[in-house]
Design an enzyme around this catalytic site. Structure first.
Site, PDB file in Angstrom:
ATOM      1  CE  LYS A 121      -3.707   2.402   2.496  1.00  0.00           C
ATOM      2  NZ  LYS A 121      -4.793   2.305   3.472  1.00  0.00           N
ATOM      3  CG  ASP A 226     -12.919   5.542   6.379  1.00  0.00           C
ATOM      4  OD1 ASP A 226     -14.120   5.774   6.120  1.00  0.00           O
ATOM      5  OD2 ASP A 226     -12.020   5.639   5.536  1.00  0.00           O
TER       6      ASP A 226
HETATM    7  P1  ADP Z   1      -7.549   3.605   1.070  1.00  0.00           P
HETATM    8  O1  ADP Z   1      -6.941   4.209   2.287  1.00  0.00           O
HETATM    9  O2  ADP Z   1      -7.087   4.262  -0.164  1.00  0.00           O
HETATM   10  O3  ADP Z   1      -9.037   3.490   1.175  1.00  0.00           O
HETATM   11  P2  ADP Z   1      -7.425   0.757   1.635  1.00  0.00           P
HETATM   12  O4  ADP Z   1      -6.409   0.277   2.619  1.00  0.00           O
HETATM   13  O5  ADP Z   1      -8.820   0.856   2.119  1.00  0.00           O
HETATM   14  O6  ADP Z   1      -6.926   2.132   1.004  1.00  0.00           O
HETATM   15  O7  ADP Z   1      -7.364  -0.193   0.365  1.00  0.00           O
HETATM   16  C1  ADP Z   1      -8.092   0.076  -0.822  1.00  0.00           C
HETATM   17  C2  ADP Z   1      -8.617  -1.222  -1.418  1.00  0.00           C
HETATM   18  O8  ADP Z   1      -7.533  -2.111  -1.713  1.00  0.00           O
HETATM   19  C3  ADP Z   1      -9.517  -2.002  -0.466  1.00  0.00           C
HETATM   20  O9  ADP Z   1     -10.857  -1.598  -0.553  1.00  0.00           O
HETATM   21  C4  ADP Z   1      -9.319  -3.427  -0.919  1.00  0.00           C
HETATM   22  O10 ADP Z   1     -10.137  -3.712  -2.025  1.00  0.00           O
HETATM   23  C5  ADP Z   1      -7.869  -3.447  -1.379  1.00  0.00           C
HETATM   24  N1  ADP Z   1      -6.983  -3.936  -0.313  1.00  0.00           N
HETATM   25  C6  ADP Z   1      -6.308  -3.193   0.589  1.00  0.00           C
HETATM   26  N2  ADP Z   1      -5.564  -3.952   1.410  1.00  0.00           N
HETATM   27  C7  ADP Z   1      -5.776  -5.225   1.033  1.00  0.00           C
HETATM   28  C8  ADP Z   1      -5.273  -6.504   1.498  1.00  0.00           C
HETATM   29  N3  ADP Z   1      -4.423  -6.605   2.507  1.00  0.00           N
HETATM   30  N4  ADP Z   1      -5.696  -7.618   0.856  1.00  0.00           N
HETATM   31  C9  ADP Z   1      -6.558  -7.525  -0.170  1.00  0.00           C
HETATM   32  N5  ADP Z   1      -7.055  -6.372  -0.657  1.00  0.00           N
HETATM   33  C10 ADP Z   1      -6.675  -5.225  -0.069  1.00  0.00           C
HETATM   34 MG    MG Z   2     -10.204   2.292   2.364  1.00  0.00          MG
END
Ligand code: ADP
Ligand code: MG
Length: 398
Positions: A121, A226
Site C-alpha cells: 500500500k 472509517d
Molecule cells: P484507502 O486508504 O485508499 O481506502 P485501503 O487500505 O482501504 O486504502 O485499500 C483500498 C482497497 O484495496 C480495499 O478496498 C481493498 O479492495 C484493497 N486492499 C487493501 N488492502 C488489502 C489486502 N491486505 N488484501 C486484499 N485487498 C486489499
Molecule cells: Mg479504504
C-alpha cells in the site's frame, strides 16, 4: 498514479546514492541544491551524470527558486527508494497488478522471493488534497512538515503501527509485514470488500459480528473512524458441521478490517462523533444492501465507554505511542487530514482525478509551498507511459 518499476534495474550504485542524497537533503530543503546532493552522496562533482539519469526517468525533478537551482524528489523517486529498501531486506521481489486505487493510496499485489503474494500500500496524501489546499495555502506556508512526503510517511507509519497492535491482540486484520517511507507491505486477503457483496445468507449474524468488532475496538481504546463497506473485506470460509449425525458444509463469512490511518482514541475530543458515524455506516449499509434493520438501538458511545479496558485488555491508543507513533505525529496527521478534507473513502462520489495527471497534481502541490518563487523547470513523467499496471506481467524490482 502508476508505479513503473522498469527503470529500477538500470540504475547504477551511483544513481541510488544520488537518489538517497536528494531524499536526505529534502529534510531541510524544499529544493535541494545540486552541490549539496554532490556532498551528501559523496560523489562531489561526479554527481551530474546520475542527476540527469534520475531526472530523465522522473525520479527527481529540477526546480528553481529565487536563489538557486536544485532538485526535489518526486513520488516516483520516493516509491523507488521504498522498493529498493524492500528489495534489499528481501521483503519484496516483484511488483504485480494494481488492485486498488483509494483516494489517498495505491494498492499493488507484490511477491517475495518465494513467490508469496502480499499487498503493497503506497500512501499518497496530497495527491488530491493539495488541490483543496490551494484555498488553504496559509496552512502549508512555512511548514516543510506539511509536505506530501512527510504526511504520506506519517500515514504509513500510523497504519503499520496500528495494524501491528491490532494483529497482536487478535483482531481480524491483515498481517503487517514491512514498512518503508510512505508504504507498507501486508498479507494479501483473498476476499472482496463488503461493498461488492450483494447478499449474505444471514445478515443478522454478520451485522452483529461487525458491531461487536466496533465495541471490541473501543474496549482496546480505539475507534476505526472509517468503518464502512469499503474497509471491510469479507472472507468466505467453509465450515464443517455435524447436523443430526450428518456432515454438512456451510460457508462462514469472516470480516477482515483494513485501512487505519484515521483511527482515533476513545479519548479524542470528537470520539463520540466518530463512534456514531462508524456504527451508523454499518446500519445504513445493512438496511440498504441487505434490507436488514437491527431491533436493538445503538450501540451508543456511552455503552462503548463502559467497556474500555474491560477484562484487563491493553489500551492500544496508549501503547501505539510507545511503539513509535507519537501524539505529536498523530496531531500533525490529523490536522492535515482535516484541513484538506480527507475523510476516509466512504464517499464514492469523491473525485480522484489523478489517473491522467498524477504529476501535475504534484506540481500544483509543490509550487509556492514554501512561500518562495518556486518554478518547476522540468516535469519529467514518473512513467513513460509504456507500462501498463493492469498488465498481467510482473516486473522485477531489481
Ligand atoms: P484507502 O486508504 O485508499 O481506502 P485501503 O487500505 O482501504 O486504502 O485499500 C483500498 C482497497 O484495496 C480495499 O478496498 C481493498 O479492495 C484493497 N486492499 C487493501 N488492502 C488489502 C489486502 N491486505 N488484501 C486484499 N485487498 C486489499
Ligand atoms: Mg479504504
Amino acid at each position: 498514479m502508476r508505479l513503473d518499476t522498469k527503470a529500477m534495474r538500470y540504475l547504477t550504485a551511483e544513481d541510488w546514492k544520488t537518489l538517497t542524497a536528494v531524499e536526505t537533503g529534502s529534510r531541510n530543503h524544499e529544493v535541494v541544491p545540486t552541490p549539496l546532493i554532490g556532498q551528501i552522496s559523496g560523489l562531489r562533482g561526479g554527481v551530474h551524470k546520475s542527476i540527469s539519469a534520475l531526472a530523465k526517468v522522473g525520479l527527481i525533478a529540477r526546480l528553481k527558486n529565487a536563489k538557486y537551482d536544485g532538485y526535489r524528489l518526486t513520488y516516483g523517486g520516493l516509491d523507488y527508494l521504498a522498493l529498493n529498501t524492500y528489495r534489499k531486506r528481501k521483503d519484496v521481489y516483484s511488483v504485480g497488478n494494481q488492485i486498488g486505487v483509494g483516494k489517498e493510496s495505491d494498492i499493488f499485489v507484490v511477491a517475495d522471493e518465494k513467490g508469496v503474494q502480499c499487498v503493497l500500500k503506497i500512501h499518497r496524501l496530497g495527491r488530491i488534497s493539495f488541490r483543496t489546499v490551494k484555498a488553504n495555502r496559509d496552512y502549508l506556508r512555512n511548514r516543510s512538515s506539511g509536505s506530501w512526503m512527510y504526511m504520506s510517511r506519517l500515514a504509513a507509519l500510523k497504519e503499520f503501527t496500528f495494524m501491528t497492535a491490532l494483529k497482536e491482540n487478535g483482531f481480524p486484520v491483515p498481517e503487517p509485514l514491512a514498512q518503508s517511507r510512505h508504504t507498507i507491505v501486508m498479507s494479501l486477503i483473498d476476499a472482496f470488500p463488503m461493498r461488492q457483496i450483494s447478499s449474505v445468507p444471514d445478515p443478522a449474524s454478520l451485522y452483529s459480528e461487525l458491531i461487536s468488532m466496533i465495541l471490541r475496538l473501543a474496549q482496546y481504546g480505539l475507534i476505526h473512524g472509517d468503518f464502512n463497506e469499503f474497509n471491510i473485506l469479507v472472507k468466505e470460509e467453509p465450515k464443517k458441521e455435524i447436523v443430526y449425525g450428518k456432515e454438512t458444509e456451510d460457508l462462514t463469512l469472516i470480516p477482515i478490517l483494513i485501512d487505519f490511518p484515521q483511527m482515533v482514541s476513545v479519548d479524542h475530543a470528537n470520539a463520540e462523533y466518530y463512534f456514531d458515524r462508524d456504527v451508523n455506516c454499518i446500519k445504513r449499509f445493512f438496511e440498504r444492501r441487505f434490507h436488514f434493520t437491527s431491533d436493538a438501538k445503538g450501540p451508543h458511545f456511552s455503552d462503548a465507554r463502559k467497556l474500555i479496558g474491560k477484562d484487563g485488555v491493553p489500551r492500544l491508543d496508549v501503547s501505539v505511542e510507545a511503539s513509535g507513533f507519537s501524539k505529536k505525529m498523530a496531531k500533525e496527521l490529523e490536522a492535515y487530514m482535516k484541513e484538506v478534507g480527507v475523510d476516509g473513502d466512504g464517499d464514492p462520489n469523491a473525485s480522484r482525478g489523478d489517473e491522467d495527471s498524477g504529476e501535475e497534481d504534484e506540481d500544483e502541490s509543490e509550487e509556492g509551498e514554501e512561500g518562495e518563487d518556486v518554478e518547476e523547470e522540468e516535469t519529467a513523467a514518473v512513467s513513460n507511459g509504456a507500462d501498463d499496471v493492469g498488465a498481467k506481467s510482473e516486473s522485477g524490482v531489481n
